[in-house]
Design a protein around this motif. Structure first.
Motif, short mmCIF file in Angstrom:
data_model
loop_
_atom_site.label_atom_id
_atom_site.label_comp_id
_atom_site.label_asym_id
_atom_site.label_seq_id
_atom_site.Cartn_x
_atom_site.Cartn_y
_atom_site.Cartn_z
N ALA A 1 0.81 -1.21 0.00
CA ALA A 1 0.00 0.00 0.00
C ALA A 1 0.85 1.27 0.00
CB ALA A 1 -0.93 0.00 1.21
N SER A 2 2.14 1.15 0.26
CA SER A 2 2.99 2.33 0.35
C SER A 2 4.41 1.98 -0.03
CB SER A 2 2.96 2.90 1.78
OG SER A 2 3.63 2.02 2.67
N PRO A 3 5.22 2.99 -0.36
CA PRO A 3 6.62 2.73 -0.65
C PRO A 3 7.34 2.04 0.50
CG PRO A 3 6.02 4.91 -1.41
CD PRO A 3 4.85 4.40 -0.63
N PHE A 4 7.00 2.40 1.75
CA PHE A 4 7.65 1.77 2.89
C PHE A 4 7.42 0.26 2.90
CE2 PHE A 4 7.32 -0.12 7.09
CZ PHE A 4 8.58 0.13 7.59
N VAL A 5 6.17 -0.16 2.69
CA VAL A 5 5.85 -1.59 2.70
C VAL A 5 6.60 -2.30 1.59
CG1 VAL A 5 4.02 -3.32 2.54
CG2 VAL A 5 3.58 -1.17 3.71
N TYR A 6 6.67 -1.67 0.41
CA TYR A 6 7.37 -2.28 -0.71
C TYR A 6 8.84 -2.50 -0.36
CZ TYR A 6 6.36 -3.59 -5.51
OH TYR A 6 6.07 -4.30 -6.65
N ARG A 7 9.46 -1.49 0.24
CA ARG A 7 10.87 -1.59 0.58
C ARG A 7 11.11 -2.61 1.69
NH1 ARG A 7 14.74 2.58 -0.34
NH2 ARG A 7 14.03 4.16 -1.79
N PHE A 8 10.20 -2.65 2.67
CA PHE A 8 10.45 -3.47 3.85
C PHE A 8 10.26 -4.96 3.59
CE2 PHE A 8 9.47 -5.24 8.07
CZ PHE A 8 10.59 -4.80 8.75
N LEU A 9 9.33 -5.30 2.69
CA LEU A 9 9.03 -6.70 2.43
C LEU A 9 9.81 -7.21 1.22
CD1 LEU A 9 5.18 -6.84 3.04
CD2 LEU A 9 6.98 -7.67 4.52
N GLY A 10 10.96 -7.77 1.47
CA GLY A 10 11.75 -8.36 0.39
C GLY A 10 12.61 -7.36 -0.35
N ASN A 11 13.45 -7.87 -1.25
CA ASN A 11 14.32 -7.02 -2.05
C ASN A 11 13.52 -6.29 -3.12
OD1 ASN A 11 16.54 -7.93 -0.63
ND2 ASN A 11 16.98 -9.58 -2.09
N VAL A 12 13.96 -5.10 -3.46
CA VAL A 12 13.26 -4.32 -4.47
C VAL A 12 14.22 -3.35 -5.14
CG1 VAL A 12 12.55 -2.50 -2.86
CG2 VAL A 12 11.19 -2.92 -4.91
N ASN A 13 14.02 -3.14 -6.45
CA ASN A 13 14.73 -2.09 -7.17
C ASN A 13 13.87 -0.84 -7.16
OD1 ASN A 13 17.08 -3.61 -8.47
ND2 ASN A 13 15.35 -4.86 -9.12
N VAL A 14 14.48 0.30 -6.91
CA VAL A 14 13.75 1.56 -6.84
C VAL A 14 14.30 2.51 -7.89
CG1 VAL A 14 13.07 3.49 -5.37
CG2 VAL A 14 13.44 1.23 -4.37
N PHE A 15 13.40 3.04 -8.75
CA PHE A 15 13.80 3.94 -9.82
C PHE A 15 13.10 5.28 -9.66
CE2 PHE A 15 13.93 -0.35 -11.52
CZ PHE A 15 15.22 -0.41 -12.03
N HIS A 16 13.86 6.37 -9.56
CA HIS A 16 13.29 7.71 -9.69
C HIS A 16 13.06 7.89 -11.19
CE1 HIS A 16 14.15 9.41 -5.58
NE2 HIS A 16 14.66 8.19 -5.55
N SER A 17 11.84 8.21 -11.59
CA SER A 17 11.53 7.98 -12.98
C SER A 17 10.52 8.93 -13.60
CB SER A 17 10.98 6.56 -13.10
OG SER A 17 9.86 6.44 -12.25
N ARG A 18 10.42 8.84 -14.93
CA ARG A 18 9.30 9.36 -15.70
C ARG A 18 8.57 8.15 -16.25
NH1 ARG A 18 11.96 13.14 -20.06
NH2 ARG A 18 13.13 11.21 -20.34
N LEU A 19 7.25 8.23 -16.28
CA LEU A 19 6.48 7.07 -16.71
C LEU A 19 6.34 7.03 -18.23
CD1 LEU A 19 3.62 7.04 -14.07
CD2 LEU A 19 5.91 6.08 -13.98
N HIS A 20 6.51 5.84 -18.78
CA HIS A 20 6.31 5.60 -20.21
C HIS A 20 5.56 4.27 -20.34
CE1 HIS A 20 8.84 8.88 -21.72
NE2 HIS A 20 9.57 8.65 -20.67
#
Length: 355
Positions: free
Chosen positions: A229-248
């Motif tokens: 539900a949030s960036p925190f949950v995504y980061r906390f549960l398992g490994n994740v790649n995070v991209f500061h981005s523009r959407l395409h």
């Protein structure tokens, strides 16, 4: 027995441990309070147990007010991380302790105490150790005895504070599977605190993810992992790649410094196992250079770079063998599943933007 937490708040001086916590735990459910150290999960557990008082809010058991009841009147079983067994007592006497110290009018007869303790030691599969002392037991055996002692008083609620935190990895895995089977047999409402994501996802019926004294998300293990539900949950549960981005479309192009575009600034999250690697250019893919290839049992972890961004990918050994990957190779990566959170996410940037 159900547990209802309504608008619970707790401060320690200027530090806010819990802020407006609402939580309903149905009868017979096994719930994990999951989060990093200092997020408030143990404070919440102690408030449920009556070992800590809340500054505001209510605790209800089966719909009945329990907020101001002392711990001894809540009929709650509590299992501590470090067992808290009495060294001078045998295993049998440790389990029987809670029954023997009950007021005379409530204390079972001696033959009933012995029957109940014998039954519990069989339940935790340690009846053959009844005459031994805690110092003669392994860590896993001590924790099972601590659980039997908590169950001896026939609690309405079972609370466990990092119950396997002091054990090695192999024993932890064995005991959490055992706890899940035991709970399925007894169907007692249970809440356990952990910072181990794998433990929570494997054992619990529902997971309550906490951060900085608040609840970030409540859901089944699959819900909180697959649909954070949030960036925190995504980061906390398992490994994740995070991209500061523009959407395409369905892919986020890595571009930290570009100005805002029509699609809007965003941060994209991709699990390592949701990225595939190709040796040839693919539509919608990103070009990357392999930095490291690590074989870890049945999986292969590949670290790649794209415009100074480090990207982690997990492949099966079969897939990695087909690709014949090596350090320095140019490849193309493409996501199978990507989750995007719109900016502003100042708090996320403060945590860093790596994997």
């Amino acid at each position: 027995m159900s547990i209802e937490i309504r608008h619970i708040g707790k401060r320690f001086g200027d530090y806010v441990a819990l802020e407006n916590i609402d939580l309903h735990i149905p009868t017979g459910e096994l719930v994990a309070l999951l989060g990093p150290s200092g997020c408030g999960k143990t404070t919440l557990l102690r408030i449920i147990a009556g070992m800590e008082s809340a500054d505001c809010g209510q605790v209800l058991f089966a719909g009945e007010e329990a907020t101001h009841l002392p711990a001894r009147e809540r009929n709650v079983g509590f299992v501590f991380q470090h067992y808290a067994l009495f060294r001078h007592m045998t295993v049998f006497e440790n389990v029987a302790f809670g029954l023997r110290v009950k007021p005379r009018k409530m204390r079972p007869a001696e033959h009933e105490i012995r029957r109940r303790v014998d039954d519990l030691l069989k339940l935790v599969q340690l009846d053959w150790l009844a005459d031994r002392y805690p110092s003669q037991l392994s860590g896993g055996q001590r924790q099972r005895i601590a659980l039997a002692r908590a169950l001896a008083v026939e609690p309405r609620v079972l609370l466990l504070d990092e119950p396997f935190g002091a054990l090695d990895t192999k024993v932890r895995k064995e005991l959490r599977r055992w706890l899940r089977r035991l709970h399925d047999e007894m169907h007692i409402s249970s809440v356990f605190v952990t910072h181990d994501q794998e433990e929570a996802l494997e054992v619990a019926d529902r997971v309550v993810v906490m951060n900085q004294g608040k609840i970030e998300q409540i859901g089944s293990p699959d819900e909180v992992y697959s649909n954070p539900a949030s960036p925190f949950v995504y980061r906390f549960l398992g490994n994740v790649n995070v991209f500061h981005s523009r959407l395409h479309g369905a892919w986020a192009e890595v571009d930290r410094d570009s100005p805002s575009v029509d699609a809007g600034e965003a941060i994209a999250f991709v699990r390592p196992h949701d990225i595939d690697i190709e040796r040839r250019a693919v539509a919608g893919g990103l070009e990357a250079i392999i930095q490291e290839v690590q074989v870890i049992g049945p999986r292969v972890r590949v670290e790649l770079s794209h415009d100074a961004e480090l990207i982690e990918v997990e492949l099966s050994r079969e897939r990695a063998n087909i690709l014949s990957l090596a350090k320095g190779q140019q490849v193309w990566i493409k996501t199978r599943k990507l989750h995007v959170f719109s900016s502003p996410l100042v708090a996320m940037e403060e945590e860093g933007s790596g994997i």
